[in-house]
Scaffold this active site. Structure first.
Site, PDB file in Angstrom:
ATOM      1  N   HIS A 176      -0.524  -3.980  -9.357  1.00 20.08           N
ATOM      2  CA  HIS A 176      -1.521  -4.367  -9.950  1.00 20.08           C
ATOM      3  C   HIS A 176      -1.724  -6.033 -10.277  1.00 20.08           C
ATOM      4  O   HIS A 176      -2.587  -6.635 -10.167  1.00 20.08           O
ATOM      5  CB  HIS A 176      -2.157  -3.845 -11.247  1.00 20.08           C
TER       6      HIS A 176
ATOM      7  N   ARG B  88       5.908  -0.695  -1.969  1.00 20.10           N
ATOM      8  CA  ARG B  88       5.960  -0.506  -3.391  1.00 20.10           C
ATOM      9  C   ARG B  88       5.151   0.374  -3.995  1.00 20.10           C
ATOM     10  O   ARG B  88       4.103   0.418  -3.791  1.00 20.10           O
ATOM     11  CB  ARG B  88       5.757  -2.060  -4.086  1.00 20.10           C
TER      12      ARG B  88
ATOM     13  N   GLY C 215      -6.205  -3.277  -3.032  1.00 21.70           N
ATOM     14  CA  GLY C 215      -5.042  -3.427  -2.234  1.00 21.70           C
ATOM     15  C   GLY C 215      -5.122  -2.471  -1.080  1.00 21.70           C
ATOM     16  O   GLY C 215      -5.860  -1.705  -1.050  1.00 21.70           O
ATOM     17  N   ARG C 216      -4.479  -3.182   0.030  1.00 23.09           N
ATOM     18  CA  ARG C 216      -4.206  -2.424   1.366  1.00 23.09           C
ATOM     19  C   ARG C 216      -3.532  -0.960   1.286  1.00 23.09           C
ATOM     20  O   ARG C 216      -3.547  -0.306   2.291  1.00 23.09           O
ATOM     21  CB  ARG C 216      -3.914  -3.269   2.527  1.00 23.09           C
TER      22      ARG C 216
ATOM     23  N   LEU D 260      -0.458  -0.219 -15.670  1.00 19.74           N
ATOM     24  CA  LEU D 260      -0.338  -1.478 -14.894  1.00 19.74           C
ATOM     25  C   LEU D 260       1.233  -1.579 -14.293  1.00 19.74           C
ATOM     26  O   LEU D 260       2.101  -1.827 -15.076  1.00 19.74           O
ATOM     27  CB  LEU D 260      -0.653  -2.642 -15.425  1.00 19.74           C
ATOM     28  N   HIS D 261       1.228  -2.063 -13.244  1.00 21.41           N
ATOM     29  CA  HIS D 261       2.692  -2.358 -12.563  1.00 21.41           C
ATOM     30  C   HIS D 261       2.543  -3.754 -11.605  1.00 21.41           C
ATOM     31  O   HIS D 261       1.418  -3.854 -11.462  1.00 21.41           O
ATOM     32  CB  HIS D 261       3.307  -1.219 -11.538  1.00 21.41           C
ATOM     33  N   ASP D 262       3.683  -3.765 -11.009  1.00 21.47           N
ATOM     34  CA  ASP D 262       3.587  -5.110 -10.000  1.00 21.47           C
ATOM     35  C   ASP D 262       2.378  -5.239  -8.855  1.00 21.47           C
ATOM     36  O   ASP D 262       1.769  -6.206  -8.727  1.00 21.47           O
ATOM     37  CB  ASP D 262       4.920  -5.383  -9.480  1.00 21.47           C
TER      38      ASP D 262
ATOM     39  N   SER E 172       5.060   3.239  -7.755  1.00 17.94           N
ATOM     40  CA  SER E 172       5.416   3.423  -9.151  1.00 17.94           C
ATOM     41  C   SER E 172       6.264   4.793  -8.739  1.00 17.94           C
ATOM     42  O   SER E 172       7.283   5.142  -9.460  1.00 17.94           O
ATOM     43  CB  SER E 172       4.543   3.704 -10.060  1.00 17.94           C
TER      44      SER E 172
END
Ligand code: PAF
Length: 281
Positions: free
Chosen positions: A38, A185, A148-149, A34-36, A187
């Site tokens: 998510h 954004r 997410g788009r 998980l990152h920002d 990763s």
């Protein structure tokens, strides 16, 4: 509002905990790590529903031979730390729990839309995605599913899945998260040097130009052609496509249009996308 987060790893336990949730439920599907990005999906889920279920499962069905299924980062404890108190349930099954019979005999097909763009380089990938998404929707019975788009093709195909199979769920779309520079954004941005990051802005600048060229279909197509000719990045594709079939549009196209970009910068593959509306030649 802080919630108690419960980790469940079996379908039976998921169904039991799901049945106890009163009010509306939103699901956020992830493959972990998980990152920002998510967390922005989780944040939206919390805004639009009473309860949130996060699924955390690296789906072998969407990886091709030679892809990084084995090496894909897995750190459930770190994932749990990030969403503790933010979601009601985390469903983190193992492969055997999700696919007791491997490989599954019956699966869902993404159709031709799954064979173009990203699907051209990854045969079967989107069939694997829609199969696991269907299973996770059936297991979590959400009112809403948040995507997410940024993964524009995946989102377009999931919208078709829901419409074509009459699945009783609303898709909630979250805008692409951007760095202050405008870079989407990801990763993978961590792999870029300062020069690479500057170069990568060509994707955002191309979308800005496309947005200025809309609503003229001809001007949008010319903008995408000239961006590719400038070769500021190593383009894989820079296309305006029909949002349902994902086929490239002609200049006679009118209405909703998806602009999808994929390019390599310093060996890193970057994606970006925008939704526009065309109404003139
Ligand atoms: O976008 C992803 O992380 C995956 O494709 C999804 C939707 C969780 C299905 O495995």
């Amino acid at each position: 509002m802080n919630r108690t987060t419960t980790l469940v790893s079996t379908k039976q336990s998921l169904r039991r905990h799901r049945a106890a949730l009163e009010g509306t439920v939103a699901v956020v599907m992830t493959m972990g790590a998980l990152h920002d990005g998510h967390l922005s999906l989780v944040e939206r889920a919390r805004q639009v529903a009473d309860h949130v279920i996060l699924t955390d499962f690296v789906n072998p069905l969407q990886f091709g031979p030679g892809e990084d299924f084995e090496a894909y980062p897995r750190d459930l404890d770190a994932d749990l730390d990030q969403v503790e108190g933010l979601v009601d349930l985390v469903f983190a099954p193992d492969t055997r729990e999700m696919y007791p019979a491997w490989p599954p005999t019956v699966s869902v097909s993404a159709g031709r839309a799954g064979t173009v763009l990203e699907g051209a380089a990854r045969p079967g990938h989107f069939d694997g995605v829609v199969t696991v998404v269907t299973k996770l929707l059936l297991l979590t019975s959400p009112d809403l599913a948040v995507f997410g788009r940024k993964d524009a093709q995946q989102l377009a195909i999931i919208e078709r899945l829901v419409a074509d199979l009459d699945l009783p769920v609303r898709i909630e779309k979250v805008d692409i998260q951007r760095e202050p520079s405008g870079l989407a954004r990801s990763s993978r941005n961590a792999y870029l040097s300062a020069t690479g990051r500057d170069q990568a802005l060509a994707l955002r600048h191309t979308l800005d130009e496309v947005e200025r060229a809309a609503p003229s279909a001809g001007a949008v197509l010319a903008t995408l052609r000239s961006a590719q000719e400038r070769r500021e990045v190593e383009w894989d594709y820079a296309l305006a496509v029909d949002p349902i079939t994902l086929e490239p549009i002609e200049s006679s196209h009118r209405g909703e249009t998806l602009v999808v970009l994929a390019a390599h910068v310093e060996g890193t593959r970057l994606l970006d996308a925008a939704e526009i509306r065309l109404s003139t030649p």
